[in-house]
Design a protein around this motif. Structure first.
Motif: not given
Length: 139
Positions: A50-62
């Protein structure tokens, strides 16, 4: 750089996280340790990254259109296995550094978990490869 091995430039014993950990757990672990990638390990086996990018991409969609209190509750319940890259590309500890660079370019990734006999022993990142390149160019 052709004679350099992954083992010479990797970060040994990387910080890892379990796939059932929450998204905030992963985020704060990265922030506290100043890393941008976490290998995901369950029962001693690498199952993802898991990368910081993965987290940043997931948060707005969630959180789109959800109030702040519900957002925090949702994120606290979101496990890493829903965000991580499963079965990530890996590289052997004894591979040439140039092979790690080739794989990162080919797969458009920024890091590779480093394996030795089926065990996670390190992580090699773009920054590690840049360090090697700079050292080589300065020599």
């Amino acid at each position: 750089m052709d004679s350099d091995l992954v083992r010479d430039w990797m970060t040994p014993d990387p910080i890892t996280i379990n796939s059932s950990a929450s998204l905030p757990d992963a985020y704060w672990l990265m922030i506290e340790n100043k890393v941008r990638r976490l290998p995901v390990v369950d029962g001693g086996h690498l199952v993802g990254i898991v990368t910081l990018e993965d987290i940043r991409e997931k948060v707005p969609a969630t959180i789109a259109g959800v109030d702040f209190v519900r957002t925090n509750d949702m994120l606290a319940k979101l496990p890493i296995y829903q965000v991580m890259t499963k079965n990530p590309k890996t590289i052997s500890v004894d591979a040439p550094l140039v092979e790690a660079a080739r794989q990162m370019l080919e797969y458009k990734i920024s890091a590779l978990p480093v394996m030795d006999g089926g065990q996670l022993v390190g992580i090699i990142t773009e920054s590690d490869i840049f360090r090697a390149l700079v050292k080589r160019l300065e020599a």
